[in-house]
Design an enzyme around this catalytic site. Structure first.
Site, PDB file in Angstrom:
ATOM      1  N   CYS A 102       0.832  -1.208   0.000  1.00 49.67           N
ATOM      2  CA  CYS A 102       0.000   0.000   0.000  1.00 49.67           C
ATOM      3  C   CYS A 102       0.868   1.260   0.000  1.00 49.67           C
ATOM      4  CB  CYS A 102      -0.905  -0.044   1.236  1.00 49.67           C
ATOM      5  SG  CYS A 102      -1.765   1.485   1.611  1.00 49.67           S
ATOM      6  N   CYS A 105       0.191   3.768   2.790  1.00 49.87           N
ATOM      7  CA  CYS A 105       0.672   3.198   4.061  1.00 49.87           C
ATOM      8  C   CYS A 105       2.170   3.460   4.214  1.00 49.87           C
ATOM      9  CB  CYS A 105       0.410   1.696   4.114  1.00 49.87           C
ATOM     10  SG  CYS A 105      -1.325   1.220   4.013  1.00 49.87           S
TER      11      CYS A 105
END
Length: 185
Positions: A102, A105
């Protein structure tokens, strides 16, 4: 009578920690203090470094149930370890549910680290890789990544979805009444 025994035991533990810390080089003491977000620039004597680090280690001893989370640091834990931490009521728990693939993230990871340093002993900061424990991520109703969840006394207090900066994380935690040890700029 028991109070005296407990106090002596704590004093013995502190003395033991200080004895071990005195064996370290000054540069090692500074590095350890720095890793905990403790400013050491005003300390002149080595003993001042030893005293500050001993106090930090004593504070850390009762910081969390698992012993895996340190004040001012982000701990990456397994699902089982996080479930133990959620039930621990010693301090609020800030959980980042993320995935390695991600992008947002990964962008947020250094911001979480900065926020953890400011939060210090006010809350435990942990991460869960949703790909490593999809069952827990599902039970936590994680719909998007990253998801930040604040727990207190085993209950979810609030959550955020999407990447946020350190100052936003601090505002998120402070809005619940858990203020960091210093202002973040």
């Amino acid at each position: 009578m028991f109070i005296g025994v407990g106090a002596e035991s704590a004093d013995d533990t502190t003395d033991s920690i200080r004895t071990e810390l005195r064996k370290m080089k000054t540069s090692e003491l500074r590095e350890e203090l720095g890793s905990r977000g403790i400013s050491w620039g005003n300390f002149i004597e080595k003993e001042e470094l030893v005293k500050a680090l001993a106090e930090a280690k004593m504070d850390e001893a009762g910081f969390c149930a698992s012993g895996l989370v340190k004040p001012g640091q982000v701990a990456e834990l397994s699902g089982a370890e996080i479930e133990v931490e959620i039930q621990d009521s010693s301090s609020p728990l800030l959980l980042d549910v993320y995935a390695r693939w991600c992008g947002p993230c990964q962008l947020m990871a250094p911001e979480l680290k900065k926020a953890a340093q400011v939060i210090g002993t006010k809350a435990r900061v942990v991460k869960l890789d949703s790909d490593q424990d999809p069952d827990l991520a599902s039970r936590l109703h994680v719909g998007g990544l990253p998801t930040i969840i604040l727990f207190e006394h085993g209950k979810e207090i609030k959550r955020l979805e999407g990447a946020v900066m350190a100052n936003q994380l601090l505002a998120f935690v402070e809005s619940h009444g858990t203020k960091g040890e210093a202002a973040y700029t």
